[in-house]
Design an enzyme around this catalytic site. Structure first.
Site: not given
Ligand code: F6P
Length: 545
Positions: A214, A270-271, A356, A387
């Protein structure tokens, strides 16, 4: 570190018995326990206060939960995390988000890296760039100042800075407008670029791996948009694109000037990465000072978590309560209800953080768990949610424990709105806990046929989390509180809260299916299951018009 099977412990069975006993005790009776309850369940952690007195627990429950934490070695795992141990066992990595917010000198040397210097060097470079973007001395190729910063990332590379930028929108006026793009649906990028001009726009491409479909797709589209007006010269990327990644090589291979790549490290999940360069756009939005205050607030919570005794430790209490509901009382979900419009994205941020991290069914030792783990976390800001879905919270058949988050300082005038907002928060917590019984309905003259409908069962647990104001340091503390709560739960369950293998298969399959949805490959004769083949055929027939 050895993984304990929590179910094999005597205290586990005692907690099961405790749950069976408490199931039918009204919350009102538990609350009447008195002042000891307040001592145990109202905790101050820095600027935050948690009032958990309306939880379905009594003194014995807390003692048993404390024992469970001790026997599952939560403290030892916490020490290992702060000390640089590879507690992310399936990826053989240290877990070091806490070092990102420690003052200089406050982090260990890990795997040969002087973490503290590395972290602070990046912070300084980020601050310098953020100041230049904010004061207009960072100009684009045409010499114009940057007026829009668009952060492109997904999941942990998006939700944290996006959530915090909204939460802190009252801070750091004067810099460029900051927007976020994460979905590969082109609408997302299109909307982020409304009113933007290439000559005055800078993109921050955020991806830990720099391999995420993405993000790379959106980054490629962003580059094309820049180039369509600014030309093909290398200086376009150099002046209009910044990258944030732990894969610096891939970011530079993408064409980003090495001087504009901010690195972070494998030990940052990441999180858990909003504190790193992943928060660069946030730093641009709130200014370096605001960003550093966010880190300081989180660090204060780290110190609380690391040093306070277990029975007065806010993240420990929070984590053990979440676990109590999920594992022993069968609650499948947990609601986060912020009474602050600017915390609107907190529930989705916490969704990733908790789901996650703890949506796992295999322990660190490879054994399948035979107990419930990670809850589904969800929510909406109050009063809007009242509501919409609160009906189910009050009278539905499902137990939904909740955190009600209240900010003391008004976010905007007129102040009366804020007082009403807070009155609603407190009223909801009261209604959830104590409900309304049939006798009081009858006494109020409610017709008999409506009494069962209007009866409010109560005994629905909630904690009120109070913040004096919505500011960088309190937000930092709040996020860190949840991070450590998630840690405590994962530690007791014996799972690795820092990997996320469950998201990989979908990514792989999407890569395999992409040539079919784009029409590069034909479904006929392909080795696809019949449903997928049918779906693609339907999709392609409409796509082609
Ligand atoms: O799909 C899960 C994941 O690996 C998350 O843990 C992470 O935050 C996200 O995708 C984005 O990953 P990246 O920072 O490698 O683009």
């Amino acid at each position: 570190m050895e993984t304990v099977d929590p179910r094999s412990l005597r205290v586990w069975r005692e907690l099961e018995a405790e749950a069976a006993e408490l199931r039918d005790v009204p919350l009102g009776t538990l609350v009447a326990e008195g002042s000891d309850r307040e001592r145990r369940l109202v905790l101050d952690a820095g600027l935050l206060r948690i009032d958990a007195t309306r939880q379905l627990v009594r003194a014995r429950t807390l003692e048993l939960l404390g024992e469970l934490a001790r026997e599952t070695k939560v403290v030892e795992l916490r020490e290992a995390m702060f000390g640089g141990g590879h507690i992310n066992t399936t990826e053989d990595r240290a877990v070091g988000h806490v070092w990102l917010r420690a003052p200089r000198g406050g982090a260990p040397v890990v795997d040969g890296i002087d973490v503290s210097s590395a972290v602070h060097d990046v912070l300084e470079r980020m601050a310098e760039a953020a100041v230049r973007l904010r004061d207009g001395s960072w100009t684009g190729v045409t010499g114009e100042r940057i007026e829009r910063v668009v952060s492109i990332g997904i999941g942990g590379s998006d939700l944290g800075p996006r959530m915090a930028a909204l939460a802190l929108e009252a801070f750091g006026h004067g810099g460029p407008e900051v927007r976020f793009v994460s979905n590969v649906d082109p609408v997302d990028l299109e909307r982020a670029l409304v009113g933007a001009e290439p000559a005055r726009t800078l993109f921050v491409v955020v991806s830990k791996t720099f391999r995420t479909l993405e993000t790379l797709q959106n980054a490629t589209a962003a580059l094309a948009w820049l180039r369509s007006e600014l030309g093909e010269g290398p200086e376009v990327v150099a002046r209009h694109v910044v990258a944030v990644s732990s894969n610096v090589e891939a970011a530079t291979a993408f064409g980003v000037d090495p001087a504009n790549v901010f690195g972070f490290w494998d030990f940052v999940g990441g999180r858990y990465s909003v504190w790193s360069a992943v928060g660069f756009a946030l730093m641009v939005a709130v200014g370096p000072e605001g960003f550093l205050s966010l880190l300081a607030g989180a660090h204060a919570m780290d110190e609380h978590f690391r040093t306070e005794p277990m029975d007065v430790n806010a993240p420990v209490l929070h984590g053990l309560l979440m676990l109590w509901y999920r594992t022993f009382l069968g609650a499948q979900t947990y609601a986060v209800l912020p009474y602050a419009e600017r915390l609107a994205l907190l529930p989705s941020y916490l969704q990733q953080l908790t789901m996650e991290s703890n949506g796992k069914s295999v322990r660190r030792d490879g054994e399948r768990v035979d107990y419930d783990t990670g809850a589904i976390v969800w929510g909406e800001p109050g009063t809007k949610g009242q509501h919409a879905f609160y009906q189910l919270l009050h009278q539905g058949t499902t137990l939904v424990p909740a955190d009600i988050i209240v900010v003391a300082e008004a976010q905007a005038g007129p102040e009366r709105h804020h007082d009403l907002l807070v009155a609603n928060a407190f009223a909801q917590a009261q209604a959830l806990a104590f409900g309304r019984d049939e006798a009081s309905l009858r006494a109020a003259g409610v017709p008999e046929r409506l009494v069962p409908h209007k009866r409010m069962p109560g005994s629905r647990p909630s904690s009120v989390v109070m913040m004096p104001r919505l500011a960088p340091e309190t937000l930092g503390a709040l996020i860190a509180l949840y991070e450590h709560s998630v840690f405590v739960q994962g530690a007791v369950w014996g799972i690795d809260s820092f990997d996320q293998w469950g998201v990989e298969l979908g990514k792989e399959l999407a890569d395999q299916l992409a040539p079919f949805t784009t029409g590069e490959r034909d479904v006929e004769g392909a080795d696809l299951d019949p449903t997928t083949a049918r779906l693609i055929e339907w999709y392609r027939s409409w796509r082609q018009g």
